[in-house]
Design a protein around this motif. Structure first.
Motif, PDB file in Angstrom:
ATOM      1  N   ARG A 177      -0.115  -6.619   5.407  1.00 31.11           N
ATOM      2  CA  ARG A 177      -1.248  -7.432   5.010  1.00 31.11           C
ATOM      3  C   ARG A 177      -1.078  -8.897   5.417  1.00 31.11           C
ATOM      4  O   ARG A 177       0.019  -9.376   5.656  1.00 31.11           O
ATOM      5  CB  ARG A 177      -1.440  -7.354   3.487  1.00 31.11           C
ATOM      6  CG  ARG A 177      -1.926  -6.008   2.990  1.00 31.11           C
ATOM      7  CD  ARG A 177      -2.018  -5.973   1.485  1.00 31.11           C
ATOM      8  NE  ARG A 177      -2.580  -4.713   1.005  1.00 31.11           N
ATOM      9  CZ  ARG A 177      -3.652  -4.628   0.218  1.00 31.11           C
ATOM     10  NH1 ARG A 177      -4.276  -5.721  -0.171  1.00 31.11           N
ATOM     11  NH2 ARG A 177      -4.094  -3.451  -0.173  1.00 31.11           N
ATOM     12  N   LYS A 233     -10.065  -4.836   3.078  1.00 30.73           N
ATOM     13  CA  LYS A 233      -9.057  -4.461   2.090  1.00 30.73           C
ATOM     14  C   LYS A 233      -7.756  -5.225   2.297  1.00 30.73           C
ATOM     15  O   LYS A 233      -6.989  -5.427   1.347  1.00 30.73           O
ATOM     16  CB  LYS A 233      -8.758  -2.957   2.178  1.00 30.73           C
ATOM     17  CG  LYS A 233      -9.911  -2.037   1.827  1.00 30.73           C
ATOM     18  CD  LYS A 233      -9.509  -0.586   2.040  1.00 30.73           C
ATOM     19  CE  LYS A 233     -10.651   0.374   1.785  1.00 30.73           C
ATOM     20  NZ  LYS A 233     -10.253   1.783   2.059  1.00 30.73           N
ATOM     21  N   TYR A 234      -7.490  -5.629   3.535  1.00 36.10           N
ATOM     22  CA  TYR A 234      -6.182  -6.180   3.880  1.00 36.10           C
ATOM     23  C   TYR A 234      -6.233  -7.643   4.293  1.00 36.10           C
ATOM     24  O   TYR A 234      -5.187  -8.294   4.376  1.00 36.10           O
ATOM     25  CB  TYR A 234      -5.569  -5.361   5.019  1.00 36.10           C
ATOM     26  CG  TYR A 234      -5.523  -3.888   4.706  1.00 36.10           C
ATOM     27  CD1 TYR A 234      -4.541  -3.371   3.875  1.00 36.10           C
ATOM     28  CD2 TYR A 234      -6.499  -3.013   5.192  1.00 36.10           C
ATOM     29  CE1 TYR A 234      -4.505  -2.030   3.553  1.00 36.10           C
ATOM     30  CE2 TYR A 234      -6.467  -1.664   4.878  1.00 36.10           C
ATOM     31  CZ  TYR A 234      -5.474  -1.177   4.058  1.00 36.10           C
ATOM     32  OH  TYR A 234      -5.450   0.158   3.732  1.00 36.10           O
ATOM     33  N   TYR A 235      -7.431  -8.167   4.568  1.00 35.27           N
ATOM     34  CA  TYR A 235      -7.553  -9.524   5.097  1.00 35.27           C
ATOM     35  C   TYR A 235      -8.527 -10.331   4.248  1.00 35.27           C
ATOM     36  O   TYR A 235      -9.740 -10.211   4.372  1.00 35.27           O
ATOM     37  CB  TYR A 235      -7.992  -9.478   6.566  1.00 35.27           C
ATOM     38  CG  TYR A 235      -7.016  -8.706   7.422  1.00 35.27           C
ATOM     39  CD1 TYR A 235      -5.835  -9.301   7.865  1.00 35.27           C
ATOM     40  CD2 TYR A 235      -7.234  -7.360   7.732  1.00 35.27           C
ATOM     41  CE1 TYR A 235      -4.899  -8.585   8.603  1.00 35.27           C
ATOM     42  CE2 TYR A 235      -6.302  -6.638   8.474  1.00 35.27           C
ATOM     43  CZ  TYR A 235      -5.151  -7.254   8.904  1.00 35.27           C
ATOM     44  OH  TYR A 235      -4.220  -6.547   9.642  1.00 35.27           O
ATOM     45  N   SER A 269       4.659  -6.718   3.688  1.00 34.76           N
ATOM     46  CA  SER A 269       3.481  -5.907   3.957  1.00 34.76           C
ATOM     47  C   SER A 269       2.918  -6.156   5.344  1.00 34.76           C
ATOM     48  O   SER A 269       3.191  -7.182   5.964  1.00 34.76           O
ATOM     49  CB  SER A 269       2.403  -6.241   2.901  1.00 34.76           C
ATOM     50  OG  SER A 269       1.188  -5.596   3.165  1.00 34.76           O
ATOM     51  N   THR A 328      -4.013 -12.722   1.872  1.00 28.54           N
ATOM     52  CA  THR A 328      -4.289 -11.588   0.998  1.00 28.54           C
ATOM     53  C   THR A 328      -3.162 -11.394  -0.004  1.00 28.54           C
ATOM     54  O   THR A 328      -3.390 -11.176  -1.196  1.00 28.54           O
ATOM     55  CB  THR A 328      -4.483 -10.306   1.824  1.00 28.54           C
ATOM     56  OG1 THR A 328      -5.478 -10.542   2.825  1.00 28.54           O
ATOM     57  CG2 THR A 328      -4.911  -9.143   0.955  1.00 28.54           C
ATOM     58  N   ASP A 345       0.828  -1.209   0.000  1.00 28.49           N
ATOM     59  CA  ASP A 345       0.000   0.000   0.000  1.00 28.49           C
ATOM     60  C   ASP A 345       0.858   1.252   0.000  1.00 28.49           C
ATOM     61  O   ASP A 345       1.760   1.418   0.825  1.00 28.49           O
ATOM     62  CB  ASP A 345      -0.929  -0.008   1.217  1.00 28.49           C
ATOM     63  CG  ASP A 345      -1.880  -1.187   1.182  1.00 28.49           C
ATOM     64  OD1 ASP A 345      -2.902  -1.091   0.492  1.00 28.49           O
ATOM     65  OD2 ASP A 345      -1.570  -2.214   1.815  1.00 28.49           O
TER      66      ASP A 345
END
Length: 268
Positions: free
Chosen positions: A50, A132-134, A48, A54, A16
């Motif tokens: 994240r 958005k991240y998981y 990340s 993902t 990101d």
């Protein structure tokens, strides 16, 4: 923008604000570069905050042999095999959950486990941000009852994380890490764990030096990663502290800065 680097063997890239474009997508220009990197024996490692699932989804068609430095370095996986992990004590998890529940401003929390991520708050606004991240995100009635190895606690502040959630959790930093990983996110992890530590462990496993490593980042959870590579690139949109730590600059993620630099480092 860059400098001659004919012996790059490892490239670690934040997602990101770094690799992903303005629509939150991996630019199509990356895929031919990955093929060229494979041909010369260079490894690409997404690094990340994240979740592993993902990250794996983002690179699904190109993930073979790729190393994923997930959850800010607490979980490192290659071809489905765990290379390293660092889990939180259950007492710390309970303490952070108690603090978050007592915060007066608008926050939500994600428990980041090896098998999945977990949320207790389930309104559309928070689920949209966490989603958005998981990729694996499970709603549970009580986070304290989650039965999983917890790698990280991610707190989402609908206001400003640096002035809201981070100060409220600041005293935990006496024993653990409290890292602002984005404008709205604060991550709690064990001390001594970060993307830089994970990257150095990976370098040791691969027999790759800092001089053979390039990294790209934009935010505070990328600081230690800058120290692990000679070819350290701060994005044009980077936090000032990251720009101060990096040796080199790359164009903004909105201008596909990672792609533009990698095109120079691994030309067709």
């Amino acid at each position: 923008m860059s400098e001659p680097a004919s012996d790059i063997r490892l490239v670690a890239v934040d997602m990101d604000g770094t690799l992903l474009d303005g629509d939150g997508r991996v630019p199509d220009g990356l895929w031919p570069i990955l093929e060229r990197m494979r041909r010369v024996g260079a490894l690409f490692a997404p690094a990340s905050g994240r979740q592993y699932a993902t990250l794996r989804r983002e690179f699904e068609d190109h993930a073979e042999g790729m190393v994923f430095i997930a959850e800010n370095g607490t979980y490192v996986v290659r071809d489905g095999e765990e290379l390293a992990s660092d889990t939180l004590d259950r007492d710390l998890v309970a303490d952070v959950l108690s603090r978050v529940r007592e915060m007066s401003h608008d926050v939500g929390v994600v428990l980041c486990g090896k098998r999945s991520a977990y949320i207790e708050r389930d309104d559309d606004a928070f689920r949209a941000e966490a989603g958005k991240y998981y990729a694996l995100l499970e709603h549970v009635p009580d986070l304290e009852l989650v039965d999983d190895d917890i790698l990280k606690i991610a707190v989402y502040d609908f206001g400003d994380a640096e002035t809201g959630a981070a100060p409220a959790l600041a005293d935990i930093a006496r024993t653990h890490q409290v890292v602002v990983s984005g404008a709205h996110w604060v991550d709690v992890m064990n001390r001594g764990v970060n993307k830089g530590v994970a990257l150095r462990r990976l370098q040791d496993v691969l027999g790759v030096s800092a001089e053979q490593t390039a990294v790209f980042g934009d935010y505070l959870n990328d600081l230690e990663m800058m120290d692990a590579a000679y070819h350290s690139y701060a994005m044009a949109n980077a936090h000032p502290d990251v720009a101060a730590r990096a040796r080199l600059r790359a164009p903004s993620h909105l201008d596909h800065g990672v792609i533009r630099v990698l095109e120079e480092l691994f030309p067709a």
